[in-house]
Design a protein around this motif. Structure first.
Motif, PDB file in Angstrom:
ATOM      1  N   SER A 176       0.822  -1.208   0.000  1.00 44.96           N
ATOM      2  CA  SER A 176       0.000   0.000   0.000  1.00 44.96           C
ATOM      3  C   SER A 176       0.855   1.257   0.000  1.00 44.96           C
ATOM      4  O   SER A 176       0.459   2.287  -0.549  1.00 44.96           O
ATOM      5  N   SER A 177       2.045   1.192   0.601  1.00 47.61           N
ATOM      6  CA  SER A 177       2.985   2.315   0.597  1.00 47.61           C
ATOM      7  C   SER A 177       4.342   1.820   1.070  1.00 47.61           C
ATOM      8  O   SER A 177       4.467   0.720   1.614  1.00 47.61           O
ATOM      9  N   LEU A 178       5.361   2.644   0.885  1.00 54.46           N
ATOM     10  CA  LEU A 178       6.697   2.285   1.342  1.00 54.46           C
ATOM     11  C   LEU A 178       6.753   2.172   2.860  1.00 54.46           C
ATOM     12  O   LEU A 178       7.518   1.368   3.407  1.00 54.46           O
ATOM     13  N   ASN A 179       5.940   2.972   3.528  1.00 58.55           N
ATOM     14  CA  ASN A 179       5.963   2.982   4.986  1.00 58.55           C
ATOM     15  C   ASN A 179       4.952   2.033   5.611  1.00 58.55           C
ATOM     16  O   ASN A 179       4.781   2.023   6.833  1.00 58.55           O
ATOM     17  N   ALA A 180       4.282   1.228   4.775  1.00 54.30           N
ATOM     18  CA  ALA A 180       3.330   0.252   5.304  1.00 54.30           C
ATOM     19  C   ALA A 180       4.071  -0.805   6.117  1.00 54.30           C
ATOM     20  O   ALA A 180       5.229  -1.130   5.818  1.00 54.30           O
ATOM     21  N   PRO A 181       3.437  -1.361   7.152  1.00 58.97           N
ATOM     22  CA  PRO A 181       4.084  -2.432   7.920  1.00 58.97           C
ATOM     23  C   PRO A 181       4.394  -3.630   7.033  1.00 58.97           C
ATOM     24  O   PRO A 181       3.597  -3.974   6.150  1.00 58.97           O
ATOM     25  N   PHE A 182       5.525  -4.250   7.266  1.00 57.51           N
ATOM     26  CA  PHE A 182       5.904  -5.432   6.489  1.00 57.51           C
ATOM     27  C   PHE A 182       4.818  -6.499   6.558  1.00 57.51           C
ATOM     28  O   PHE A 182       4.504  -7.148   5.550  1.00 57.51           O
ATOM     29  N   THR A 183       4.223  -6.669   7.718  1.00 58.34           N
ATOM     30  CA  THR A 183       3.217  -7.713   7.915  1.00 58.34           C
ATOM     31  C   THR A 183       1.886  -7.414   7.234  1.00 58.34           C
ATOM     32  O   THR A 183       1.014  -8.274   7.215  1.00 58.34           O
ATOM     33  N   SER A 184       1.728  -6.213   6.660  1.00 59.69           N
ATOM     34  CA  SER A 184       0.475  -5.887   5.972  1.00 59.69           C
ATOM     35  C   SER A 184       0.427  -6.479   4.570  1.00 59.69           C
ATOM     36  O   SER A 184      -0.627  -6.494   3.934  1.00 59.69           O
ATOM     37  N   MET A 185       1.558  -6.975   4.075  1.00 62.98           N
ATOM     38  CA  MET A 185       1.611  -7.550   2.738  1.00 62.98           C
ATOM     39  C   MET A 185       1.272  -9.037   2.759  1.00 62.98           C
ATOM     40  O   MET A 185       1.345  -9.688   3.801  1.00 62.98           O
ATOM     41  N   SER A 186       0.932  -9.558   1.592  1.00 62.14           N
ATOM     42  CA  SER A 186       0.696 -10.995   1.458  1.00 62.14           C
ATOM     43  C   SER A 186       2.014 -11.744   1.596  1.00 62.14           C
ATOM     44  O   SER A 186       3.097 -11.163   1.477  1.00 62.14           O
ATOM     45  N   GLY A 187       1.929 -13.067   1.834  1.00 66.69           N
ATOM     46  CA  GLY A 187       3.137 -13.873   1.992  1.00 66.69           C
ATOM     47  C   GLY A 187       4.041 -13.813   0.786  1.00 66.69           C
ATOM     48  O   GLY A 187       5.269 -13.737   0.913  1.00 66.69           O
ATOM     49  N   GLY A 188       3.449 -13.844  -0.411  1.00 63.92           N
ATOM     50  CA  GLY A 188       4.254 -13.792  -1.625  1.00 63.92           C
ATOM     51  C   GLY A 188       5.016 -12.489  -1.763  1.00 63.92           C
ATOM     52  O   GLY A 188       6.180 -12.471  -2.168  1.00 63.92           O
ATOM     53  N   ASN A 189       4.371 -11.372  -1.419  1.00 60.20           N
ATOM     54  CA  ASN A 189       5.040 -10.073  -1.504  1.00 60.20           C
ATOM     55  C   ASN A 189       6.077  -9.905  -0.405  1.00 60.20           C
ATOM     56  O   ASN A 189       7.116  -9.268  -0.617  1.00 60.20           O
ATOM     57  N   GLN A 190       5.827 -10.487   0.760  1.00 59.06           N
ATOM     58  CA  GLN A 190       6.847 -10.487   1.805  1.00 59.06           C
ATOM     59  C   GLN A 190       8.095 -11.217   1.323  1.00 59.06           C
ATOM     60  O   GLN A 190       9.221 -10.762   1.543  1.00 59.06           O
ATOM     61  N   GLN A 191       7.879 -12.349   0.655  1.00 56.86           N
ATOM     62  CA  GLN A 191       9.010 -13.135   0.153  1.00 56.86           C
ATOM     63  C   GLN A 191       9.783 -12.351  -0.908  1.00 56.86           C
ATOM     64  O   GLN A 191      11.017 -12.415  -0.969  1.00 56.86           O
ATOM     65  N   LYS A 192       9.074 -11.605  -1.739  1.00 60.37           N
ATOM     66  CA  LYS A 192       9.731 -10.774  -2.750  1.00 60.37           C
ATOM     67  C   LYS A 192      10.617  -9.719  -2.098  1.00 60.37           C
ATOM     68  O   LYS A 192      11.717  -9.431  -2.571  1.00 60.37           O
ATOM     69  N   VAL A 193      10.126  -9.117  -1.016  1.00 57.39           N
ATOM     70  CA  VAL A 193      10.893  -8.079  -0.323  1.00 57.39           C
ATOM     71  C   VAL A 193      12.192  -8.661   0.225  1.00 57.39           C
ATOM     72  O   VAL A 193      13.269  -8.071   0.079  1.00 57.39           O
ATOM     73  N   VAL A 194      12.103  -9.831   0.863  1.00 54.84           N
ATOM     74  CA  VAL A 194      13.296 -10.451   1.438  1.00 54.84           C
ATOM     75  C   VAL A 194      14.297 -10.808   0.346  1.00 54.84           C
ATOM     76  O   VAL A 194      15.510 -10.568   0.481  1.00 54.84           O
ATOM     77  N   LEU A 195      13.812 -11.368  -0.755  1.00 53.25           N
ATOM     78  CA  LEU A 195      14.708 -11.734  -1.852  1.00 53.25           C
ATOM     79  C   LEU A 195      15.314 -10.497  -2.504  1.00 53.25           C
ATOM     80  O   LEU A 195      16.515 -10.456  -2.796  1.00 53.25           O
ATOM     81  N   ALA A 196      14.491  -9.461  -2.720  1.00 54.66           N
ATOM     82  CA  ALA A 196      14.989  -8.227  -3.339  1.00 54.66           C
ATOM     83  C   ALA A 196      16.056  -7.574  -2.474  1.00 54.66           C
ATOM     84  O   ALA A 196      17.027  -7.010  -2.982  1.00 54.66           O
ATOM     85  N   ARG A 197      15.884  -7.654  -1.164  1.00 54.79           N
ATOM     86  CA  ARG A 197      16.881  -7.093  -0.236  1.00 54.79           C
ATOM     87  C   ARG A 197      18.264  -7.666  -0.515  1.00 54.79           C
ATOM     88  O   ARG A 197      19.260  -6.940  -0.550  1.00 54.79           O
ATOM     89  N   TRP A 198      18.325  -8.993  -0.729  1.00 58.81           N
ATOM     90  CA  TRP A 198      19.615  -9.629  -0.957  1.00 58.81           C
ATOM     91  C   TRP A 198      20.126  -9.428  -2.377  1.00 58.81           C
ATOM     92  O   TRP A 198      21.332  -9.284  -2.607  1.00 58.81           O
ATOM     93  N   LEU A 199      19.225  -9.415  -3.349  1.00 57.06           N
ATOM     94  CA  LEU A 199      19.664  -9.227  -4.728  1.00 57.06           C
ATOM     95  C   LEU A 199      20.232  -7.834  -4.952  1.00 57.06           C
ATOM     96  O   LEU A 199      21.033  -7.627  -5.864  1.00 57.06           O
TER      97      LEU A 199
END
Length: 217
Positions: A176-199
């Motif tokens: 919903s926004s950059l400042n949205a809580p991490f837990t507000s996203m779906s599991g798939g989008n949470q996984q994308k964030v973690v992977l993108a962090r490392w890439l």
């Protein structure tokens, strides 16, 4: 009834639907496109060379990984699959054996050593070991590269946010926004964030433990 990215895309009689058609509606692409394979050949010297590695339940693990190659590791519960990756990322102490990256022996005494060597690691348990659940989307995206945004001892939020927006567009992360809580996203989008962090670190070696855990088709 199938939803994709928060929008209803179809309502179909279940008797008229097969597996591949359902996947196509969910993903927006044909199954053949999802399963495309590369014909490129793996050549050259190994990027990673592991010899007689031991630690925890892992004993005498030896293998080589070349550039562009993916090695899949499988095993029963307790066989040491996750431990092997934790050994390579410095989470668990190495008791014996050697690890070489691009022909040079590396010391992996801690995650800091592993990251400095160009290794990134996505753990199996996202919420417990990979995410900062009390922080925002932008904070989770930048956690592995925070040093880039510090100038004169201050964190430059504008640069951090600009980089995060580019990552969200590249990985098609739904938030919903950059400042949205991490837990507000779906599991798939949470996984994308973690992977993108490392890439973002452009790792030489990427360790993924159950990368599709908690992610739908």
């Amino acid at each position: 009834t199938i939803f994709r990215d928060g929008r209803m895309v179809a309502t179909v009689e279940s008797s008229e639907m097969d597996h591949d058609s359902l996947v196509e509606l969910i993903m927006g692409r044909r199954v053949e496109q999802l399963l495309s394979r590369s014909n490129s050949k793996v050549v050259g010297n190994p990027v990673l060379q592991v010899d007689n590695l031991a630690g925890g339940p892992v004993h005498d693990a030896s293998f080589a990984l070349q550039a562009g190659e993916i090695i899949g590791i499988g095993g029963l519960l307790g066989a040491g699959r996750s431990t092997l990756l934790k050994l390579l990322f410095g989470v668990i102490p190495i008791e014996a054996g050697t690890v070489r990256l691009d022909g040079k022996r590396v010391t992996l005494a801690s995650p800091r050593h592993a990251m400095a060597a160009g290794i990134s690691y996505q753990p199996e348990d996202r919420l417990t070991d990979a995410a900062f659940t009390d922080m925002s989307v932008v904070e989770n995206l930048g956690m592995a590269t925070t040093r880039e945004f510090f100038r004169m001892g201050r964190l430059h939020h504008r640069a951090e946010h600009r980089e995060a927006r580019a990552i969200i567009d590249t990985f098609q992360i739904k938030a919903s926004s950059l400042n949205a809580p991490f837990t507000s996203m779906s599991g798939g989008n949470q996984q994308k964030v973690v992977l993108a962090r490392w890439l973002r670190r452009t790792p030489r070696l990427l360790l993924l433990d159950e990368p599709t855990q908690g992610v739908d088709v």
